[in-house]
Design an enzyme around this catalytic site. Structure first.
Site, short mmCIF file in Angstrom:
data_model
loop_
_atom_site.label_atom_id
_atom_site.label_comp_id
_atom_site.label_asym_id
_atom_site.label_seq_id
_atom_site.Cartn_x
_atom_site.Cartn_y
_atom_site.Cartn_z
N ASP A 108 -42.96 23.92 32.11
CA ASP A 108 -42.19 23.99 31.12
C ASP A 108 -40.91 22.99 31.43
O ASP A 108 -40.61 22.62 32.54
CB ASP A 108 -41.58 25.58 30.80
CG ASP A 108 -41.11 25.63 29.37
OD1 ASP A 108 -41.30 26.82 28.98
OD2 ASP A 108 -40.64 24.71 28.93
C1 GLC Z 1 -38.84 24.82 26.11
C2 GLC Z 1 -39.59 25.88 25.65
C3 GLC Z 1 -41.09 25.38 25.51
C4 GLC Z 1 -41.23 24.04 24.73
C5 GLC Z 1 -40.67 23.06 25.92
C6 GLC Z 1 -40.57 21.82 25.31
O1 GLC Z 1 -37.85 25.19 26.84
O2 GLC Z 1 -39.78 26.83 26.60
O3 GLC Z 1 -41.57 26.66 24.57
O4 GLC Z 1 -42.84 23.97 24.40
O5 GLC Z 1 -39.34 23.30 26.12
O6 GLC Z 1 -39.51 21.46 24.26
#
Ligand code: GLC
Length: 743
Positions: free
Chosen positions: A264
């Protein structure tokens, strides 16, 4: 390319080029303007030499923009491996349908699947290869803002939606020619953050994780999802991003997942913050060894992996393995043959926001709107006889009905409620805002294109807004009050400690209700709000969620009866915030309030609030009414290899046709471990014409009764079971049966 070709390609790459494939950066890094790029590079602290080797791009969407970046990248690339474009296409791309907690209330996975097929076509036309969806986090705590992205509190129902979304996005699975790859998230247990506070600690045993939180992810892996994103939280005190048990032992070895694992956002770097890595190099080593293939938006892999390999601290085989997974994904997507995948501005405009797409989003929204109250059957409204309707509240003329994660949708594409109602009522409607959503937005923090308003309305302005609304209400036959959360109050980093609607909105409603008019309340929110006082101040109440691009028209369809609401909530609505986390599939405890042998005080309850939810899982009203016949079982003895049929008749006793969601729950009365009071095991969504009767049957087998037993084996146990069928998790008929011993 064949697997052999990919392996040969891998052999031609330098170590830096291989590590490059494991780096994902945002679009601002992929610009020819080095002056522009310097800023983000310095901020991230990434080695500039690695930026040009990065293998994937975060959240750039659009045929022209993706084409431009791809062409420029390939022109400079020695290896000519195309870029991968990944984005948050969570519940729609340009055509936005209801938030997942909303569409899950439809109990219509087939329609959800159609919506994601539509989304995949829009996203593919816009140059997107991978979507970070579905989010499969079980949501039992409405304080947590990301219940917006969840399909609720039941693992079995969430598993149905997991399959529907993955096979919708990936279509036939021939990703070179249709669909986009699905990246499921956030693996695992993220919805159980303590106190509902975003990014907080998760504490639970392995059995509960396997029983309640893993099933939707397992269903998605079995449906063929191509990527998995670990969660920010810890599992057994180890962050998921570095959790070898979770990512290797369970996901890869036990479940056989061999796709790409992408961290993430900044999660690898956060291993240092968590305190399980002493520096970026340690974080990179831990994440790669746990099985994370791509580092999203940190410099950990870029700045350290080559050195760690050359120092002999990290095996190059791990880099090769991760790189080969990324190359396989690019190959499945057909990028080597066509890095642009038949996208163009014309294809994009032909695919996006079409009449058909809007109609599908409208239908999804219609099936997602939950009728919570309808006193004296005040709804549907008869548009023929209405003389004057007052539409008041902060959502009366608000385009932003899309919810926080409609990252690439435009609120301006969504008609307001005022527009939608005017299409039906013409000039027989007066609009008045009545009050802002919030008096003070300062604590929210902006997100993407949603910025926080610093505008402070004076007391006089607030009083004027209120008076205008009350004047409009006084001269109306019916008052529709459109209330709700601010879009920035839910979604990621949208945790709240008070689930009631803002005081200024509740005061407005109370004043309107005091006028003695018929009052219909619409609530726009990304979570189950506390509606206990709202319920007393209205004659009809609809939870509209954030219903998407066509949401306002869907609301109008329900208000005027073009659509008979059939939605049933998939997350419990509390009387008070203090009840959270609150979910139907809970344990009885040793002192259940209703059946305990202890005196009333000494039972599992509150002294200041009911124990039950205000509205239970599976609840929702419709304009038709049904009578449920007697529940019958084909036998009271279920043998391990046999099956049992449960049946009951459902009759539409009203003059309106409608859809009914008949729900099946089962309870294992005694087990080697404590078992939930009930668990959803099936449902039938049936359509009944006026007066029509239907015999609803469910087949029960031993497989449906399996669970993680005391010795951590997965299976059933003989003994007594309760079988329940009804219109929601509380309103059920109960029958008992016995699972016999295996001979
Ligand atoms: C965010 C979220 C995730 C998302 C990622 C990319 O922090 O936790 O769900 O897909 O970053 O934006």
């Amino acid at each position: 390319m064949t697997e052999n070709d990919l392996e040969k390609l891998l052999e031609t790459l330098t170590l830096e080029e291989k590590v490059g494939q494991l780096i994902q950066l945002s679009g601002d890094f992929f610009t020819d303007d080095t002056a522009l790029a310097v800023g983000p590079q310095r901020k991230l602290g990434i080695d500039p030499a690695m930026v040009g080797l990065a293998g994937s791009v975060l959240n750039v969407v659009g045929a022209e923009k993706t084409h431009e970046i791809q062409a420029s990248y390939l022109a400079k690339s020695r290896h000519k491996i195309p870029l991968l474009f990944m984005a948050d296409i969570i519940y729609g791309c340009k055509t936005i349908f209801p938030i997942p907690l909303g569409f899950s209330s439809s109990w219509d996975p087939a329609l959800v699947n159609q919506c994601y097929r539509m989304t995949a076509r829009e996203a593919r036309a816009m140059g997107v290869h991978v979507s970070f969806a579905p989010a499969l986090d079980l949501a039992r705590d409405a304080r947590w803002g990301r219940c917006l992205e969840s399909t609720g509190e039941d693992p079995w129902l969430q598993s149905q939606y997991a399959r529907a979304v993955v096979t919708g996005l990936q279509e036939s699975g021939d990703l070179a020619h249709e669909g986009i790859a699905s990246c499921i998230k956030h693996f695992a247990g993220y919805g159980a953050v303590e106190s509902g506070r975003e990014y907080n600690t998760v504490n639970m045993g392995e059995r509960h994780l396997r029983e309640m939180y893993f099933p939707p992810f397992r269903a998605a892996v079995n449906a063929g999802c191509e990527l998995v994103m670990p969660s920010f939280n810890v599992i057994d005190d180890v962050p998921s991003t570095a959790n070898t048990w979770l990512l290797k032992d369970v996901l890869r070895d036990e479940w056989g997942f061999d796709g790409v694992i992408i961290s993430d956002y900044a999660a690898i770097r956060e291993l240092v913050t968590h305190g399980v890595a002493s520096d970026d190099a340690g974080a990179a080593e831990s994440a790669l060894e746990a099985g994370v293939d791509i580092d999203m938006k940190t410099a950990c892999y870029a700045n350290n992996l080559c050195r760690l390999v050359r120092m002999g601290k990290v095996s190059e085989e791990l880099v090769d393995r991760a790189c080969l997974r990324v190359l396989r994904l690019k190959n499945k997507l057909g990028l080597f043959e066509d890095p642009y995948r038949d996208t163009s501005r014309d294809v994009e405009s032909a695919c996006c926001l079409t009449t058909e797409n809007r109609a599908l989003a409208r239908r999804m929204a219609e099936e997602s709107l939950v009728l919570l109250e309808n006193k004296a059957d005040i709804l549907p409204l008869d548009k023929a006889t209405l003389r004057n309707v007052a539409l008041i509240g902060p959502y009366a003329e608000n385009h932003d009905l899309l919810g926080l994660w409609a990252v690439h949708g435009d609120a301006s594409d969504a008609p307001t409620l005022g527009t939608a109602l005017r299409e039906v009522l013409g000039d027989r409607m007066t609009c008045a805002q009545g009050c802002p959503i919030l008096v003070d937005e300062s604590g929210l923090g902006s997100f993407g294109h949603r910025s926080v308003s610093s505008e402070e309305k004076t007391k006089e302005e607030l009083a004027r807004l209120r008076e205008e609304a009350l004047d409009a209400a006084r001269s109306a036959d019916v008052v529709i009050v459109a209330l709700g959360e601010h879009p920035l109050q839910s979604g990621e980093a949208g945790s709240k400690t008070d689930l009631r609607l803002p005081q200024i909105q509740r005061d407005l409603l109370h004043d309107v209700h005091a006028l003695g008019k018929s009052v219909i309340v619409l609530v726009f929110s990304g979570r189950p709000p506390v509606l206990t006082d709202i319920r007393e101040d209205c004659d009809a109440l609809i939870e509209a969620w954030f219903p998407g691009t066509e949401g306002a028209r869907a609301v109008s369809d329900v208000l005027f009866g073009r659509v008979n609401p059939s939605a049933r909530i998939t997350m419990s609505f509390p009387y008070a915030t203090g009840q959270e986390p609150l979910y139907y599939n809970a344990f009885t405890t040793g002192r259940p309030q209703k059946t305990s042998t202890h005196t009333e005080r000494f039972t599992s309850r509150y002294v200041d609030c009911p124990t039950d939810p205000l509205y239970p899982f599976g609840y929702g009203l419709s304009y038709h009414h049904c009578r449920y016949g007697e529940l019958r079982l084909s036998t009271q003895k279920l043998s391990p290899e046999g099956e049992l049929t449960a049946s009951l008749s459902v009759r539409n006793t009203s003059s309106r046709a409608g859809d009914e969601v008949v729900q099946l729950y089962i309870r294992d009365v005694t087990g080697s471990v404590v078992r939930p009071m009930k668990e959803l095991k099936g449902f039938r969504r049936i359509h009944l014409e006026p007066g029509e009767e239907c015999l609803v049957t469910f087949t029960i087998t031993e497989r449906m009764l399996r669970f993680w037993r005391r010795d951590m084996s997965f299976g059933s146990e003989p003994g007594a079971f309760e079988l329940m069928v009804g219109r929601n998790s509380s309103d059920v008929q109960v029958a008992r049966f016995e699972l016999l011993e295996t001979r």
